[in-house]
Write a protein that holds these residues in place. Structure first.
Motif, short mmCIF file in Angstrom:
data_model
loop_
_atom_site.label_atom_id
_atom_site.label_comp_id
_atom_site.label_asym_id
_atom_site.label_seq_id
_atom_site.Cartn_x
_atom_site.Cartn_y
_atom_site.Cartn_z
N GLN A 50 0.83 -1.21 0.00
CA GLN A 50 0.00 0.00 0.00
C GLN A 50 0.86 1.26 0.00
N PHE A 51 1.94 1.25 0.79
CA PHE A 51 2.83 2.41 0.82
C PHE A 51 3.52 2.58 -0.54
N GLY A 52 3.90 1.46 -1.17
CA GLY A 52 4.49 1.54 -2.51
C GLY A 52 3.53 2.14 -3.51
N TYR A 53 2.27 1.77 -3.40
CA TYR A 53 1.24 2.32 -4.27
C TYR A 53 1.12 3.83 -4.08
N GLY A 56 4.19 5.49 -5.59
CA GLY A 56 4.11 5.44 -7.04
C GLY A 56 3.17 6.50 -7.59
N MET A 57 2.05 6.68 -6.91
CA MET A 57 1.10 7.72 -7.34
C MET A 57 1.71 9.10 -7.19
N LEU A 58 2.44 9.33 -6.10
CA LEU A 58 3.07 10.64 -5.88
C LEU A 58 4.04 10.97 -7.01
N LEU A 59 4.74 9.96 -7.51
CA LEU A 59 5.70 10.20 -8.59
C LEU A 59 5.03 10.26 -9.96
N PHE A 60 4.17 9.30 -10.26
CA PHE A 60 3.69 9.12 -11.63
C PHE A 60 2.42 9.89 -11.97
N LEU A 61 1.50 10.07 -11.01
CA LEU A 61 0.23 10.70 -11.35
C LEU A 61 0.37 12.15 -11.81
N PRO A 62 1.23 12.97 -11.18
CA PRO A 62 1.39 14.32 -11.73
C PRO A 62 1.92 14.31 -13.16
N LEU A 63 2.78 13.32 -13.46
CA LEU A 63 3.35 13.23 -14.81
C LEU A 63 2.30 12.96 -15.87
N VAL A 213 -11.24 12.15 4.29
CA VAL A 213 -12.31 11.17 4.49
C VAL A 213 -11.94 9.84 3.83
N ALA A 214 -11.42 9.91 2.60
CA ALA A 214 -11.03 8.69 1.90
C ALA A 214 -9.92 7.94 2.62
N ALA A 215 -8.96 8.69 3.19
CA ALA A 215 -7.86 8.05 3.91
C ALA A 215 -8.37 7.30 5.13
N LEU A 216 -9.29 7.89 5.87
CA LEU A 216 -9.83 7.24 7.07
C LEU A 216 -10.69 6.02 6.70
N GLN A 217 -11.51 6.17 5.65
CA GLN A 217 -12.32 5.03 5.23
C GLN A 217 -11.45 3.88 4.73
N PHE A 218 -10.43 4.21 3.94
CA PHE A 218 -9.59 3.15 3.39
C PHE A 218 -8.70 2.52 4.46
N ARG A 339 -5.15 8.87 0.27
CA ARG A 339 -6.01 7.71 0.50
C ARG A 339 -5.19 6.44 0.75
N PHE A 340 -4.17 6.22 -0.06
CA PHE A 340 -3.41 4.98 0.10
C PHE A 340 -2.37 5.05 1.22
N LEU A 341 -1.95 6.24 1.58
CA LEU A 341 -1.19 6.33 2.83
C LEU A 341 -2.08 5.91 4.00
N GLY A 342 -3.35 6.33 3.94
CA GLY A 342 -4.31 5.87 4.94
C GLY A 342 -4.47 4.36 4.91
N GLY A 343 -4.52 3.79 3.68
CA GLY A 343 -4.64 2.34 3.55
C GLY A 343 -3.44 1.60 4.13
N GLY A 344 -2.24 2.13 3.87
CA GLY A 344 -1.04 1.51 4.43
C GLY A 344 -1.01 1.58 5.95
N ILE A 345 -1.37 2.75 6.49
CA ILE A 345 -1.43 2.90 7.94
C ILE A 345 -2.49 1.98 8.53
N GLY A 346 -3.62 1.85 7.82
CA GLY A 346 -4.68 0.95 8.29
C GLY A 346 -4.21 -0.49 8.36
N SER A 347 -3.40 -0.93 7.37
CA SER A 347 -2.86 -2.28 7.39
C SER A 347 -1.95 -2.49 8.59
N VAL A 348 -1.11 -1.49 8.87
CA VAL A 348 -0.19 -1.59 10.01
C VAL A 348 -0.97 -1.60 11.32
N VAL A 349 -1.88 -0.63 11.47
CA VAL A 349 -2.66 -0.52 12.70
C VAL A 349 -3.54 -1.75 12.90
N GLY A 350 -4.15 -2.23 11.80
CA GLY A 350 -4.98 -3.43 11.89
C GLY A 350 -4.18 -4.64 12.34
#
Length: 391
Positions: A50-53, A56-63, A213-218, A339-350
């Motif tokens: 999730q953190f890799g995702y 990756g978005m931080l680097l590639f999506l603006p491009l 909101v998306a980060a907390l939900q994910f 959102r996916f930083l939230g998902g990665g944190i959620g995986s760790v916390v879970g």
């Protein structure tokens, strides 16, 4: 004019590529057995993906606002093929964790396809188009767990990654024949492009709201799916990865709401839809904690959880894509990285909640995260009202 067949190919692309990030969740027990490690030690495989995702978005999506999108998408698929092969050949748990990060880093294509579809769509149909593409994406997430659980239980987890690499090869050639050209919309340096992300965050309160909101939900969503395989294995029946993955099929019922959520966002208030999705999240975790010690209770909660996830995500993106058509890639960057930083944190916390408090801890964590999402929405709702009165 965006063809309907192209929309469905984009949905297929999103579903197949994003699935690569989620094959590992029902296979965590298989990884632990292969490498002789504990549940705590194997948890980072899912979290680092999730953190890799997110990175990756931080680097590639603006491009994607600077370069031709079709070529960029196909190059990333080639990189994903290499990452999947490396995962299948992983000789140790540490290599597997690193390979998981690289898989996430290279499999950001769904987040390029979605704004691409929104850019090509008629504004009056944008919510519906986004809903279809996101429906494909969420179906890919859910069915990836089912497929991986079945393959892992019968052929071994390595086979899953060889199959995934083969599917990416086929997709590479399909997109070469069918995907339209996507000319860039931004002229300038990469530094000015990245700097404009901060400007969007500063000037767009809607983007700040949807992202948080998306980060907390994910985070809640990821906490559930990361620990589900441990939970079903802990039940008296000691179910395996195939049963954990089978809940993905049940969750597809929630994914089917995506086009309807998009249409509702076109006709009514997407912000109201997001609030209802947060309430659905809370109820689903209450169900998990109450009757989630049997397969039927888990199935009921999964359907509601995925309805909440899909309706909230589609409505959030519909709100974002209405802000600035020339900055769709950058808007998507801010939103999905958060959102996916939230998902990665959620995986760790879970995973930590599971190790310390088992299933009740995971359910309590999910409820807290979803209540925080509601608080964020209420806070911004009050701010919008205050600004409207002042004007």
């Amino acid at each position: 004019m965006l063809r309907r067949s192209t929309v469905w190919i984009m949905a297929l692309t999103g579903g197949l590529v994003v699935a690569n990030n989620y094959y590992n969740q029902p296979l965590l027990v298989e990884f632990a057995h292969t490498f002789g490690v504990t549940e705590k030690e194997v948890g980072p495989v899912a979290a680092l993906t999730q953190f890799g995702y997110a990175f990756g978005m931080l680097l590639f999506l603006p491009l994607s606002d600077m370069f031709e999108r079709k070529r960029m998408i196909r190059l990333l698929i080639l990189a994903a093929i290499c990452a999947l092969v490396a995962t299948a050949l992983a000789p140790s748990i540490h290599f597997l964790i690193l390979a998981g990060f690289v898989v996430g880093f290279t499999c950001v294509v769904p987040q390029l396809v979605t704004p691409f579809a929104a850019q090509l769509a008629n504004p009056k149909e944008r919510g519906s188009v986004v809903g279809i593409v996101m429906g494909g994406l969420l179906t890919g997430i859910l069915l990836s767990r089912t497929i991986a659980g079945f393959v892992g239980a019968h052929l071994g987890w390595q086979a899953m990654y060889w199959i995934a690499a083969a599917m990416m090869v086929g997709l590479y050639f399909l997109l070469g024949r069918t995907l339209p050209q996507g000319p860039p919309t931004f002229k300038g340096s990469y530094f000015s492009l990245v700097r404009s992300l901060g400007e969007l965050i500063r000037t767009q309160p809607v983007l700040r709201e949807t992202s948080m909101v998306a980060a907390l939900q994910f985070a809640a969503f990821s906490a559930f799916w990361t620990t589900l395989v441990f939970h079903v294995h802990n039940l008296p029946e000691q179910y395996g990865s195939d049963v954990a993955g089978a809940f993905g099929v049940i969750g597809v019922l929630g994914a089917m709401i995506a086009p309807y959520a998009g249409k509702l966002s076109d006709r009514a208030s997407p912000r109201l839809t997001v609030m209802l999705s947060s309430i659905a999240f809370v109820i689903s975790f209450v169900i998990f904690g109450w009757i989630g010690y049997g397969l039927i209770g888990l199935a009921i909660g999964v359907v509601l959880l995925d309805i909440g996830m899909q309706s909230g995500h589609v409505s959030n993106m519909t709100r974002n894509f209405a802000l600035n058509k020339e900055a769709l890639g950058r808007l998507n960057t801010v939103y999905n990285v958060t959102r996916f930083l939230g998902g990665g944190i959620g995986s760790v916390v879970g995973n930590l909640a599971w190790v310390r408090w088992q299933w009740p801890g995971v359910c309590a964590m999910g409820i807290v995260l979803c209540l925080l999402a509601i608080v964020v929405q209420l806070y911004y709702g009050r701010r919008y009202a205050t600004v409207a009165v002042a004007q």
